[in-house]
Design a protein around this motif. Sequence first.
Motif, mmCIF file in Angstrom:
data_model
loop_
_atom_site.group_PDB
_atom_site.id
_atom_site.type_symbol
_atom_site.label_atom_id
_atom_site.label_comp_id
_atom_site.label_asym_id
_atom_site.label_seq_id
_atom_site.Cartn_x
_atom_site.Cartn_y
_atom_site.Cartn_z
ATOM 1 N N ARG A 128 151.247 7.243 -22.726
ATOM 2 C CA ARG A 128 151.972 5.508 -23.112
ATOM 3 C C ARG A 128 151.314 5.005 -24.288
ATOM 4 N N VAL A 133 157.186 8.065 -22.486
ATOM 5 C CA VAL A 133 157.161 9.351 -20.807
ATOM 6 C C VAL A 133 157.572 9.764 -20.130
ATOM 7 N N GLN A 134 158.951 10.722 -19.750
ATOM 8 C CA GLN A 134 159.661 10.600 -18.707
ATOM 9 C C GLN A 134 159.027 11.487 -17.923
ATOM 10 N N TYR A 174 156.450 3.724 -15.434
ATOM 11 C CA TYR A 174 157.411 4.731 -15.582
ATOM 12 C C TYR A 174 159.145 4.898 -15.344
ATOM 13 N N GLU A 175 159.248 6.012 -16.277
ATOM 14 C CA GLU A 175 160.710 6.145 -16.383
ATOM 15 C C GLU A 175 160.652 7.726 -15.862
ATOM 16 N N LEU A 219 154.510 5.775 -9.132
ATOM 17 C CA LEU A 219 154.781 5.708 -10.766
ATOM 18 C C LEU A 219 155.571 5.345 -11.190
ATOM 19 N N ARG A 220 156.771 4.907 -10.262
ATOM 20 C CA ARG A 220 157.539 3.470 -11.062
ATOM 21 C C ARG A 220 156.795 2.172 -10.607
ATOM 22 N N ALA A 239 149.912 10.924 -19.358
ATOM 23 C CA ALA A 239 150.458 10.303 -19.084
ATOM 24 C C ALA A 239 150.684 9.129 -19.358
ATOM 25 N N CYS A 259 157.564 14.815 -21.572
ATOM 26 C CA CYS A 259 158.306 14.409 -19.956
ATOM 27 C C CYS A 259 157.300 15.347 -19.106
ATOM 28 N N GLN A 310 153.888 1.521 -11.273
ATOM 29 C CA GLN A 310 153.361 1.477 -12.669
ATOM 30 C C GLN A 310 153.751 1.659 -13.633
#
Length: 195
Positions: free
Chosen positions: A62, A68-69, A87-88, A82-83, A58, A38, A85
């Motif tokens: 991944r 990955v957070q 990612y959480e 990031l969203r 990251a 994270c 792409q």
Amino acid sequence: ALSSALPSPPPSMPSPIRPASASAIDGTAPDRARPPVCWLLWGDEPIGGVRRALLNFAGGLRARGWPVQLLCLDDGPLVELLRAQGYEVHCLHSDGQQHARYAATASSGRLGQFAALRQLRAYRQALTAALGRLRPAVVSVYWPDFLPLVGGPCRQLGIRLLWEMPEVPSVYRFRLNQRIYAALLACAIIVINCS
């Protein structure tokens, strides 16, 4: 090789690191049997070193099957990127102005710097609750101002904390990386002069 690159936990902590599954190794999906890595961020980091380093690191983890957070103090353009792409991403606040208020407070002299750190401390309860839900193996921070904020919750929850110190001199308030580099350089000069 990266699956064993993280250091072993102290003997008192059980190891949360597990080998990657076959689907994680071939890049088809993150291995949910592994605890996530994270990053704690503001959420509005501009295009530059921190954003580039985050996306490279990251993305590399991944691609090798690590979940990955990203935990952001506020919503912002980096959160949207990031969203997009995949990612959480979790945000503790959503008005998009937290970093600007922090920077304005911190720029008003020494008292402002202490007031800014008090502003960060207000996130501690929400941050502790979020980390308790997410349960990452490691929390990584780029900003040295975040160390006092996240250090206590990580210690309380048994989560490793990593500060990825920038390689370039900082223009930020406490200039911790400049001080550390200066101390290391002074030690190197003493060793060279003594040998």
